[in-house]
Design a protein around this motif. Structure first.
Motif, mmCIF file in Angstrom:
data_model
loop_
_atom_site.group_PDB
_atom_site.id
_atom_site.type_symbol
_atom_site.label_atom_id
_atom_site.label_comp_id
_atom_site.label_asym_id
_atom_site.label_seq_id
_atom_site.Cartn_x
_atom_site.Cartn_y
_atom_site.Cartn_z
ATOM 1 N N HIS A 1 0.813 -1.214 0.000
ATOM 2 C CA HIS A 1 0.000 0.000 0.000
ATOM 3 C C HIS A 1 0.849 1.269 0.000
ATOM 4 O O HIS A 1 0.344 2.349 -0.299
ATOM 5 C CB HIS A 1 -0.945 -0.001 1.197
ATOM 6 C CG HIS A 1 -1.914 -1.145 1.193
ATOM 7 N ND1 HIS A 1 -2.935 -1.261 0.271
ATOM 8 C CD2 HIS A 1 -2.004 -2.247 1.976
ATOM 9 C CE1 HIS A 1 -3.620 -2.362 0.493
ATOM 10 N NE2 HIS A 1 -3.071 -2.978 1.526
ATOM 11 N N ILE A 2 2.116 1.140 0.366
ATOM 12 C CA ILE A 2 3.047 2.263 0.284
ATOM 13 C C ILE A 2 4.342 1.747 -0.330
ATOM 14 O O ILE A 2 4.713 0.591 -0.142
ATOM 15 C CB ILE A 2 3.315 2.897 1.670
ATOM 16 C CG1 ILE A 2 3.872 1.847 2.646
ATOM 17 C CG2 ILE A 2 2.070 3.553 2.229
ATOM 18 C CD1 ILE A 2 4.271 2.448 3.979
ATOM 19 N N PRO A 3 5.052 2.590 -1.079
ATOM 20 C CA PRO A 3 6.309 2.142 -1.686
ATOM 21 C C PRO A 3 7.432 2.103 -0.664
ATOM 22 O O PRO A 3 7.420 2.829 0.328
ATOM 23 C CB PRO A 3 6.570 3.204 -2.760
ATOM 24 C CG PRO A 3 5.928 4.446 -2.210
ATOM 25 C CD PRO A 3 4.717 3.982 -1.456
ATOM 26 N N GLY A 4 8.407 1.237 -0.924
ATOM 27 C CA GLY A 4 9.565 1.190 -0.048
ATOM 28 C C GLY A 4 9.992 -0.237 0.276
ATOM 29 O O GLY A 4 9.552 -1.201 -0.360
ATOM 30 N N GLU A 5 10.845 -0.336 1.276
ATOM 31 C CA GLU A 5 11.418 -1.622 1.665
ATOM 32 C C GLU A 5 10.456 -2.387 2.572
ATOM 33 O O GLU A 5 10.122 -1.939 3.666
ATOM 34 C CB GLU A 5 12.751 -1.408 2.377
ATOM 35 C CG GLU A 5 13.834 -0.814 1.481
ATOM 36 C CD GLU A 5 15.155 -0.645 2.205
ATOM 37 O OE1 GLU A 5 15.146 -0.709 3.459
ATOM 38 O OE2 GLU A 5 16.180 -0.457 1.535
ATOM 39 N N HIS A 6 10.030 -3.547 2.104
ATOM 40 C CA HIS A 6 9.178 -4.436 2.881
ATOM 41 C C HIS A 6 10.030 -5.585 3.423
ATOM 42 O O HIS A 6 10.834 -6.165 2.695
ATOM 43 C CB HIS A 6 8.048 -4.992 2.026
ATOM 44 C CG HIS A 6 6.997 -3.978 1.676
ATOM 45 N ND1 HIS A 6 7.245 -2.887 0.867
ATOM 46 C CD2 HIS A 6 5.685 -3.886 2.040
ATOM 47 C CE1 HIS A 6 6.141 -2.181 0.743
ATOM 48 N NE2 HIS A 6 5.186 -2.756 1.437
ATOM 49 N N VAL A 7 9.859 -5.888 4.693
ATOM 50 C CA VAL A 7 10.619 -6.951 5.344
ATOM 51 C C VAL A 7 9.764 -8.204 5.402
ATOM 52 O O VAL A 7 8.671 -8.203 5.975
ATOM 53 C CB VAL A 7 11.056 -6.545 6.765
ATOM 54 C CG1 VAL A 7 11.874 -7.663 7.409
ATOM 55 C CG2 VAL A 7 11.869 -5.260 6.717
ATOM 56 N N ILE A 8 10.261 -9.290 4.797
ATOM 57 C CA ILE A 8 9.555 -10.572 4.772
ATOM 58 C C ILE A 8 10.347 -11.556 5.636
ATOM 59 O O ILE A 8 11.515 -11.850 5.344
ATOM 60 C CB ILE A 8 9.429 -11.106 3.334
ATOM 61 C CG1 ILE A 8 8.726 -10.069 2.448
ATOM 62 C CG2 ILE A 8 8.684 -12.432 3.310
ATOM 63 C CD1 ILE A 8 8.707 -10.445 0.974
ATOM 64 N N CYS A 9 9.731 -12.039 6.698
ATOM 65 C CA CYS A 9 10.389 -12.950 7.642
ATOM 66 C C CYS A 9 9.679 -14.300 7.651
ATOM 67 O O CYS A 9 8.448 -14.360 7.613
ATOM 68 C CB CYS A 9 10.396 -12.371 9.056
ATOM 69 S SG CYS A 9 11.353 -10.847 9.227
ATOM 70 N N LEU A 10 10.477 -15.363 7.720
ATOM 71 C CA LEU A 10 9.955 -16.717 7.814
ATOM 72 C C LEU A 10 10.625 -17.436 8.973
ATOM 73 O O LEU A 10 11.837 -17.320 9.170
ATOM 74 C CB LEU A 10 10.192 -17.501 6.513
ATOM 75 C CG LEU A 10 9.496 -17.003 5.241
ATOM 76 C CD1 LEU A 10 10.390 -16.042 4.490
ATOM 77 C CD2 LEU A 10 9.124 -18.178 4.346
ATOM 78 N N TYR A 11 9.845 -18.182 9.731
ATOM 79 C CA TYR A 11 10.377 -19.015 10.807
ATOM 80 C C TYR A 11 9.385 -20.129 11.098
ATOM 81 O O TYR A 11 8.175 -19.988 10.876
ATOM 82 C CB TYR A 11 10.667 -18.188 12.061
ATOM 83 C CG TYR A 11 9.512 -17.387 12.596
ATOM 84 C CD1 TYR A 11 8.696 -17.881 13.607
ATOM 85 C CD2 TYR A 11 9.240 -16.113 12.085
ATOM 86 C CE1 TYR A 11 7.637 -17.140 14.085
ATOM 87 C CE2 TYR A 11 8.196 -15.365 12.568
ATOM 88 C CZ TYR A 11 7.393 -15.879 13.573
ATOM 89 O OH TYR A 11 6.340 -15.146 14.048
ATOM 90 N N SER A 12 9.906 -21.263 11.582
ATOM 91 C CA SER A 12 9.052 -22.421 11.795
ATOM 92 C C SER A 12 8.245 -22.264 13.074
ATOM 93 O O SER A 12 8.528 -21.397 13.907
ATOM 94 C CB SER A 12 9.905 -23.699 11.853
ATOM 95 O OG SER A 12 10.653 -23.715 13.044
#
Length: 218
Positions: A98-109
């Motif tokens: 919804h806004i431009p820029g750096e998105h942080v995508i995190c994955l963990y079990s």
């Protein structure tokens, strides 16, 4: 026929510009892995992943057990949570920026610290923009010809390029504003240093003058 060849060439050129991110990484069951993606606003993002569990007996990675899930968390540039959900060991996740820029995508079990610790291999594919659209499904649903489907793909790709250009302009504006703010601060700091030096010099001169007068040297 000529139009089809032209569209094919343009399609190939645009495909070279826009690519899909595909990778795999290793983590422990209790470890968190995060990635930063620069995404324009109003852009669809689809992530596909598959988790494999290391088997010490065969010394290789095998499909993980059904009990192991993967938690996906996405934050936008304002640190707001866009997506936070627990999935199975293999699946896909989607969100729209919804806004431009750096998105942080995190994955963990979903493993706990008491029982976790095994080595995992996670295969991850991230499709951004028009790459996230299943055009075969679109073609079957809207009954498009091959030429109409190519035109549809080109229009979506041009729209994505336009979003990328707008995002680059947005980054340039932010960089320019940051540079001007930094230059202004440096200027005021230099003026403050100059004033401090003038005041210190004036005080030293008065102090020396008072010293010489006290000693009756002048």
């Amino acid at each position: 026929m000529g139009n089809q060849s032209f569209l094919s060439v343009v399609f190939i050129l645009v495909q070279l510009i826009l690519t899909t991110h595909s990778l795999y990484f290793h983590i422990r069951e209790t470890e968190r892995k995060c990635f930063i993606e620069e995404i324009p606003d109003q852009t669809l993002v689809i992530g596909k992943y598959k988790v494999e569990l290391f088997d010490a007996n065969s010394n290789t990675y095998l499909p993980s057990t059904p009990g192991i899930g993967m938690h996906v968390e996405v934050k936008d540039p304002d640190e707001k949570v866009v997506l936070s959900k627990l999935y199975t060991s293999e699946g896909r996740f989607t969100f729209t920026s919804h806004i431009p820029g750096e998105h942080v995508i995190c994955l963990y079990s979903n493993s706990t610290a008491w029982f976790g610790g095994q080595q995992l291999r996670v295969h991850l594919d991230i499709d951004i923009g028009e790459h996230a659209i299943d055009y075969q499904q679109v073609s079957a649903k809207e009954k498009l010809t091959e030429l109409q489907l190519r035109v549809r793909q080109l229009l979506d790709q041009v729209e994505q390029i336009s979003k990328e250009q707008n995002y680059q302009r947005y980054r340039e504006e932010r960089f320019r504003a940051t540079s001007e703010s930094t230059n202004q601060r440096v200027l005021w700091w230099s003026i403050a240093q100059l004033l401090i030096l003038v005041i210190a010099g004036f005080w030293q001169m008065r102090h020396l003058k008072g010293f010489f007068e006290a000693k009756k040297l002048v």
